[in-house]
Design a protein around this motif. Sequence first.
Motif, PDB file in Angstrom:
ATOM      1  N   VAL A  88       0.873  -1.180   0.000  1.00 46.18           N
ATOM      2  CA  VAL A  88       0.000   0.000   0.000  1.00 46.18           C
ATOM      3  C   VAL A  88       0.909   1.228   0.000  1.00 46.18           C
ATOM      4  CG1 VAL A  88      -1.692   1.366   1.280  1.00 46.18           C
ATOM      5  CG2 VAL A  88      -1.888  -1.135   1.197  1.00 46.18           C
ATOM      6  N   GLU A  89       0.748   2.086  -1.001  1.00 43.30           N
ATOM      7  CA  GLU A  89       1.630   3.259  -1.133  1.00 43.30           C
ATOM      8  C   GLU A  89       0.895   4.582  -0.920  1.00 43.30           C
ATOM      9  OE1 GLU A  89       4.992   2.485  -4.311  1.00 43.30           O
ATOM     10  OE2 GLU A  89       3.037   1.916  -5.151  1.00 43.30           O
ATOM     11  N   ILE A  90      -0.404   4.574  -1.162  1.00 43.27           N
ATOM     12  CA  ILE A  90      -1.171   5.836  -1.088  1.00 43.27           C
ATOM     13  C   ILE A  90      -2.424   5.617  -0.243  1.00 43.27           C
ATOM     14  CG2 ILE A  90      -2.339   7.637  -2.414  1.00 43.27           C
ATOM     15  CD1 ILE A  90      -0.709   6.666  -4.859  1.00 43.27           C
ATOM     16  N   ILE A  91      -2.632   6.508   0.712  1.00 39.95           N
ATOM     17  CA  ILE A  91      -3.904   6.542   1.441  1.00 39.95           C
ATOM     18  C   ILE A  91      -4.341   8.010   1.511  1.00 39.95           C
ATOM     19  CG2 ILE A  91      -5.117   6.125   3.617  1.00 39.95           C
ATOM     20  CD1 ILE A  91      -3.168   3.890   4.210  1.00 39.95           C
ATOM     21  N   VAL A  92      -5.536   8.269   1.003  1.00 39.18           N
ATOM     22  CA  VAL A  92      -6.091   9.632   1.033  1.00 39.18           C
ATOM     23  C   VAL A  92      -7.478   9.573   1.671  1.00 39.18           C
ATOM     24  CG1 VAL A  92      -6.878  11.609  -0.339  1.00 39.18           C
ATOM     25  CG2 VAL A  92      -4.828  10.323  -1.023  1.00 39.18           C
ATOM     26  N   VAL A  93      -7.720  10.505   2.615  1.00 35.52           N
ATOM     27  CA  VAL A  93      -9.055  10.637   3.216  1.00 35.52           C
ATOM     28  C   VAL A  93      -9.555  12.039   2.840  1.00 35.52           C
ATOM     29  CG1 VAL A  93     -10.398  10.656   5.344  1.00 35.52           C
ATOM     30  CG2 VAL A  93      -8.434   9.095   5.108  1.00 35.52           C
ATOM     31  N   GLU A  97     -16.553  17.210  -0.513  1.00 34.43           N
ATOM     32  CA  GLU A  97     -16.118  18.226  -1.491  1.00 34.43           C
ATOM     33  C   GLU A  97     -14.786  17.851  -2.112  1.00 34.43           C
ATOM     34  OE1 GLU A  97     -17.989  20.737  -2.342  1.00 34.43           O
ATOM     35  OE2 GLU A  97     -19.515  20.111  -0.898  1.00 34.43           O
ATOM     36  N   GLY A  98     -14.204  16.781  -1.643  1.00 33.18           N
ATOM     37  CA  GLY A  98     -12.926  16.333  -2.183  1.00 33.18           C
ATOM     38  C   GLY A  98     -11.742  16.936  -1.489  1.00 33.18           C
ATOM     39  N   LEU A  99     -11.954  17.643  -0.344  1.00 32.95           N
ATOM     40  CA  LEU A  99     -10.861  18.247   0.393  1.00 32.95           C
ATOM     41  C   LEU A  99     -10.173  17.164   1.228  1.00 32.95           C
ATOM     42  CD1 LEU A  99     -12.660  21.542   1.508  1.00 32.95           C
ATOM     43  CD2 LEU A  99     -11.051  21.217  -0.411  1.00 32.95           C
ATOM     44  N   ARG A 100      -8.838  17.126   1.168  1.00 34.97           N
ATOM     45  CA  ARG A 100      -8.053  16.054   1.776  1.00 34.97           C
ATOM     46  C   ARG A 100      -7.889  16.261   3.279  1.00 34.97           C
ATOM     47  NH1 ARG A 100      -4.194  17.202  -2.803  1.00 34.97           N
ATOM     48  NH2 ARG A 100      -4.640  15.678  -4.447  1.00 34.97           N
ATOM     49  N   TYR A 101      -8.129  15.190   4.068  1.00 37.39           N
ATOM     50  CA  TYR A 101      -7.892  15.152   5.489  1.00 37.39           C
ATOM     51  C   TYR A 101      -6.636  14.332   5.818  1.00 37.39           C
ATOM     52  CZ  TYR A 101     -12.353  17.241   6.823  1.00 37.39           C
ATOM     53  OH  TYR A 101     -13.385  18.104   7.022  1.00 37.39           O
ATOM     54  N   ALA A 102      -6.236  13.523   4.852  1.00 42.62           N
ATOM     55  CA  ALA A 102      -5.002  12.729   5.031  1.00 42.62           C
ATOM     56  C   ALA A 102      -4.397  12.487   3.652  1.00 42.62           C
ATOM     57  CB  ALA A 102      -5.295  11.406   5.712  1.00 42.62           C
ATOM     58  N   HIS A 103      -3.056  12.496   3.608  1.00 46.01           N
ATOM     59  CA  HIS A 103      -2.348  12.298   2.335  1.00 46.01           C
ATOM     60  C   HIS A 103      -0.910  11.893   2.648  1.00 46.01           C
ATOM     61  CE1 HIS A 103      -0.523  13.222  -1.604  1.00 46.01           C
ATOM     62  NE2 HIS A 103      -1.760  13.069  -2.099  1.00 46.01           N
ATOM     63  N   HIS A 152     -27.161   8.869   9.472  1.00 45.70           N
ATOM     64  CA  HIS A 152     -27.427   8.387   8.111  1.00 45.70           C
ATOM     65  C   HIS A 152     -26.922   9.371   7.066  1.00 45.70           C
ATOM     66  CE1 HIS A 152     -29.903   5.189   9.804  1.00 45.70           C
ATOM     67  NE2 HIS A 152     -30.541   6.132  10.547  1.00 45.70           N
ATOM     68  N   GLN A 153     -25.642   9.749   7.258  1.00 50.72           N
ATOM     69  CA  GLN A 153     -25.051  10.757   6.374  1.00 50.72           C
ATOM     70  C   GLN A 153     -23.655  10.312   5.957  1.00 50.72           C
ATOM     71  OE1 GLN A 153     -24.451  14.513   8.327  1.00 50.72           O
ATOM     72  NE2 GLN A 153     -23.788  15.563   6.456  1.00 50.72           N
ATOM     73  N   GLN A 154     -23.329  10.491   4.633  1.00 54.94           N
ATOM     74  CA  GLN A 154     -21.972  10.198   4.130  1.00 54.94           C
ATOM     75  C   GLN A 154     -21.119  11.418   4.377  1.00 54.94           C
ATOM     76  OE1 GLN A 154     -21.656   8.808   0.112  1.00 54.94           O
ATOM     77  NE2 GLN A 154     -19.420   9.019   0.059  1.00 54.94           N
ATOM     78  N   LEU A 155     -19.984  11.202   5.074  1.00 56.49           N
ATOM     79  CA  LEU A 155     -19.115  12.302   5.439  1.00 56.49           C
ATOM     80  C   LEU A 155     -17.988  12.526   4.436  1.00 56.49           C
ATOM     81  CD1 LEU A 155     -18.752  11.441   9.231  1.00 56.49           C
ATOM     82  CD2 LEU A 155     -20.356  13.062   8.179  1.00 56.49           C
ATOM     83  N   GLY A 156     -17.634  11.504   3.712  1.00 55.43           N
ATOM     84  CA  GLY A 156     -16.511  11.618   2.767  1.00 55.43           C
ATOM     85  C   GLY A 156     -16.151  10.232   2.198  1.00 55.43           C
ATOM     86  N   PHE A 157     -14.855  10.083   1.876  1.00 53.64           N
ATOM     87  CA  PHE A 157     -14.432   8.775   1.298  1.00 53.64           C
ATOM     88  C   PHE A 157     -12.950   8.539   1.585  1.00 53.64           C
ATOM     89  CE2 PHE A 157     -13.782  11.991  -1.961  1.00 53.64           C
ATOM     90  CZ  PHE A 157     -12.508  11.705  -2.457  1.00 53.64           C
ATOM     91  N   VAL A 158     -12.569   7.293   1.462  1.00 53.68           N
ATOM     92  CA  VAL A 158     -11.158   6.888   1.617  1.00 53.68           C
ATOM     93  C   VAL A 158     -10.691   6.304   0.295  1.00 53.68           C
ATOM     94  CG1 VAL A 158      -9.519   5.404   2.813  1.00 53.68           C
ATOM     95  CG2 VAL A 158     -11.439   6.414   4.067  1.00 53.68           C
ATOM     96  N   MET A 159      -9.515   6.708  -0.142  1.00 57.97           N
ATOM     97  CA  MET A 159      -8.891   6.131  -1.345  1.00 57.97           C
ATOM     98  C   MET A 159      -7.561   5.498  -0.932  1.00 57.97           C
ATOM     99  SD  MET A 159      -6.318   6.350  -3.769  1.00 57.97           S
ATOM    100  CE  MET A 159      -5.707   8.000  -3.910  1.00 57.97           C
ATOM    101  N   VAL A 160      -7.439   4.187  -1.181  1.00 58.86           N
ATOM    102  CA  VAL A 160      -6.184   3.474  -0.917  1.00 58.86           C
ATOM    103  C   VAL A 160      -5.674   2.955  -2.254  1.00 58.86           C
ATOM    104  CG1 VAL A 160      -5.077   1.560   0.272  1.00 58.86           C
ATOM    105  CG2 VAL A 160      -6.960   2.812   1.381  1.00 58.86           C
ATOM    106  N   GLY A 161      -4.394   3.184  -2.517  1.00 60.32           N
ATOM    107  CA  GLY A 161      -3.891   2.779  -3.837  1.00 60.32           C
ATOM    108  C   GLY A 161      -2.425   2.389  -3.874  1.00 60.32           C
ATOM    109  N   ASN A 162      -2.069   1.876  -5.023  1.00 65.48           N
ATOM    110  CA  ASN A 162      -0.675   1.537  -5.348  1.00 65.48           C
ATOM    111  C   ASN A 162      -0.354   2.109  -6.707  1.00 65.48           C
ATOM    112  OD1 ASN A 162       0.595   0.068  -3.244  1.00 65.48           O
ATOM    113  ND2 ASN A 162      -0.703  -1.701  -3.706  1.00 65.48           N
TER     114      ASN A 162
END
Length: 534
Positions: A88-93, A97-103, A152-162
């Motif tokens: 695992v090389e990339i984790i973005v939270v 709105e697409g604003l990053r909380y982790a990178h 019952h609300q979506q707060l954002g998303f997590v992207m994990v990648g290589n």
Amino acid sequence: MKKKQFKLQTQITVFTIVIVVIAIYTTIYFTTRWIMSSIQQEINTNIMNVAKVIANSPNVVEEMKSGDYYQNTIQPFVKKILADTNQVEIIVVADMEGLRYAHPNPQRLGEKFVGGDELRVVKTGELYISEATGTMGTSIRAFAPIYDWENHQQLGFVMVGNLTQTVAQIKKQRVITIILASFVGLFLGIIGAILLANSIKKNLLGLEPEEIAKLYVEKKGMLEAIHEGVIAIDGDEKITLINDSARKLLRIEETDIIGEKVTKLFPTSRLPEVLKTGVAEYDREQMVNDTIIINNRVPIENGEKIVGAIATFRDKTMITRLAEEVTGVKQIVEALRANTHEFMNKLHVILGLIEIKEFEEAKKYIIHTSKNQQQIMTLVMGKIKDPTIAGLLLGKISRAKELGITMNITSDSYLEKREGKITSSILITILGNLIENAMEAIGLSDKEERVIEVNLMESKKKIIIKVKDTGIGIPKENVSCIFERGFSTKALSRGIGLSLVKNTVENLGGSIEVTTRVCEGTEFMAILPKEGKL
């Protein structure tokens, strides 16, 4: 031009190597495809699991509710996961709105997510894998939504990648490992091919396929050509070879007997005993189906091991006949028989005259017969110095009289005791068969003139034999065939006499000629050199 043939050992080695190469690289092809797919599936599953774990983490959910990009604890949490997780090389939270909380790069916090493939998770909140180019380069990405289940609300998303470059490197390493393993397999396959070829070559006694085929054809031809019966067995006493002559002598009508026990078909063969003892037996007589055969039995050896046994045998009667033909004994025996028969006839005449008390007639007959016989003996013995040949001629003269044939020895005939390679038995074979052939030819004729003329002439270098008859002659179409063994125009003849004469003459380096006219007669002339060839 004969096409060059590779040796069997080379053919087997190359063929085996080709098969190994095809097998190995076919396996590599399918294995590589499966491994590539497996690696991709493994990476996708890994990054998706990490993404779901982070998205469901209570700390992440709580921090996402705060709305503070910089003062949250998500970045240290993600950094620790990156350090502890392989592949695992990339984790973005990011928020909705697409604003990053982790990178991976802290300087990117608060900035907009890059790639465009996040819209799907924002709109639908589903889990998925995609490939896109972000700030760190092109990568394989797993998206997972972050939910506040209480509201019952979506707060954002997590992207994990290589990064795709890293994935390609992993695949490349796996492929290299497979290729190296295939080279090891190929090397072992080549060694195996060489050992296999050497083993096969050794088992075939170093013979090439064309040599084996030639030996098989020659063996089959020899078995068909020889008159001796031949039967062979292996180490288990089973028949491995039998020819037609053996079948006839043993009266075997079955066609498929290969593999049968020899004791079943030929109980008295003694081949099992030879197989056990390894001692050969030669010229042994035995009775088979009311026929006396002469048998030879020898073991078949492979090095010091006895692997089988073979027997050859032949009808003793046929051997005796051939021996008589070759040595001339037959001709001498017939001559003696003719003399004995003529002597008995004359004795019967004398006895009859005495019984009827015609003593004077008996006396005259004895004197006349004695005088004629003396004249004949003087004529023959005076010209023919070899007593064996002289005896043959006297016997043939008596035989001719029985058949009503006049046999004359020409006045210029002369034969000394020879020097060189021409023996009495050779002359008996040639002269006896030619005279016998002349008698048979005259016997088929209806002419009143029934005469055989024999001429023998000897010089320092050669002997010439001429036998002329007044028989039926030989048709033109048969002249070229009369010396062939087995050819005969007479139903009961075996066609051996003239063939034997021709072979004997040619073995001496001589020649034989025939002059014939149908219904008038035939003359044979044989020229025999005492030394060398003509």
